[in-house]
Design an enzyme around this catalytic site. Structure first.
Site, PDB file in Angstrom:
ATOM      1  N   HIS A  27      52.897 -25.135 -21.068  1.00 12.44           N
ATOM      2  CA  HIS A  27      52.583 -24.680 -22.434  1.00 12.44           C
ATOM      3  C   HIS A  27      51.405 -23.698 -22.406  1.00 12.44           C
ATOM      4  O   HIS A  27      51.430 -22.676 -23.083  1.00 12.44           O
ATOM      5  CB  HIS A  27      52.197 -25.867 -23.327  1.00 12.44           C
ATOM      6  CG  HIS A  27      53.294 -26.844 -23.605  1.00 12.44           C
ATOM      7  ND1 HIS A  27      53.142 -28.208 -23.441  1.00 12.44           N
ATOM      8  CD2 HIS A  27      54.561 -26.672 -24.051  1.00 12.44           C
ATOM      9  CE1 HIS A  27      54.257 -28.822 -23.786  1.00 12.44           C
ATOM     10  NE2 HIS A  27      55.141 -27.916 -24.154  1.00 12.44           N
ATOM     11  N   LYS A  51      59.062 -40.354 -34.513  1.00  9.79           N
ATOM     12  CA  LYS A  51      58.755 -40.578 -33.097  1.00  9.79           C
ATOM     13  C   LYS A  51      57.499 -41.429 -32.937  1.00  9.79           C
ATOM     14  O   LYS A  51      56.624 -41.436 -33.790  1.00  9.79           O
ATOM     15  CB  LYS A  51      58.536 -39.228 -32.405  1.00  9.79           C
ATOM     16  CG  LYS A  51      59.828 -38.583 -31.965  1.00  9.79           C
ATOM     17  CD  LYS A  51      59.514 -37.547 -30.912  1.00  9.79           C
ATOM     18  CE  LYS A  51      60.776 -36.826 -30.457  1.00  9.79           C
ATOM     19  NZ  LYS A  51      60.456 -35.676 -29.611  1.00  9.79           N
ATOM     20  N   SER A 138      56.694 -32.522 -20.946  1.00  9.90           N
ATOM     21  CA  SER A 138      55.789 -33.549 -21.461  1.00  9.90           C
ATOM     22  C   SER A 138      56.364 -34.933 -21.154  1.00  9.90           C
ATOM     23  O   SER A 138      55.624 -35.868 -20.822  1.00  9.90           O
ATOM     24  CB  SER A 138      55.607 -33.389 -22.965  1.00  9.90           C
ATOM     25  OG  SER A 138      55.062 -32.137 -23.262  1.00  9.90           O
TER      26      SER A 138
END
Ligand code: PNS
Length: 172
Positions: A27, A51, A138
């Protein structure tokens, strides 16, 4: 003329949206490339109530701000709801997404075309991270870390520190 581009957005702002749970060096690579191309880059952290993230949206914003504190044209914010609505309120000219491998392509292509359907003036720009980050995600970072693996060099040190702190808190 199919497209009316006579009223371009101000300031050439690029939005880099994502979950960033946590931010990886892949990222970071994409943000730095974008900050070179656009006047401003706004990292937009999705607030997704469905989530169960490792870091809360506010924690993620704090960590990401720390990572880019020396980059005045990189900003961080949260968003909820449709990305195109958020992009409109910010008058962004582009959405930036990283493409690591062909496997990313189908999902990214669908999202880009849906976003274009919803807001035809908003372009999606794909950028490739440096090769050493093409295998990073991730999800894998969290898995490796939770099983005791070393994530040094794969995430910024501020992220690594925050992960250790989170683990320490959980262990008590
Ligand atoms: O890092 P991620 O999880 O791959 O990022 C996905 C993200 C946040 C870019 C995407 O889920 C998104 O834009 N969500 C906001 C809701 C929305 O606009 N959905 C329609 C996308 S076509």
């Amino acid at each position: 003329m199919a497209l009316d581009r006579r009223d371009p957005p101000n300031g050439r702002l690029a939005l880099f949206p994502g979950s960033f749970d946590p931010l990886t060096n892949g990222h970071v690579d994409i943000v730095l490339r974008s900050a070179h191309l656009f006047e401003r880059v706004l990292i937009a952290v999705l607030v997704n109530p469905e989530k169960r993230p490792l870091f809360s949206p506010d924690e993620r914003v704090g960590i990401i701000r720390q990572v880019f504190r020396e980059y005045p044209n990189v900003e961080v914010d949260t968003f909820a709801g449709l990305l195109v609505d958020y992009a409109r309120t910010k008058r962004a000219s582009a959405i930036v997404r990283g493409l690591r491998a062909v496997s990313d392509f189908e999902y990214e292509f669908q999202m880009a075309l849906m976003n274009r359907h919803l807001e035809p003036t908003l372009e999606t720009v794909f950028m490739m991270p440096a090769e050493q980050y093409t295998y990073l995600s991730s999800r894998l970072i969290k898995e490796v870390f939770s099983l005791g693996g070393d994530v040094r060099g794969l995430v910024p040190s501020a992220v690594e520190k925050a992960m250790h702190e989170k683990k320490g808190v959980k262990a008590h």
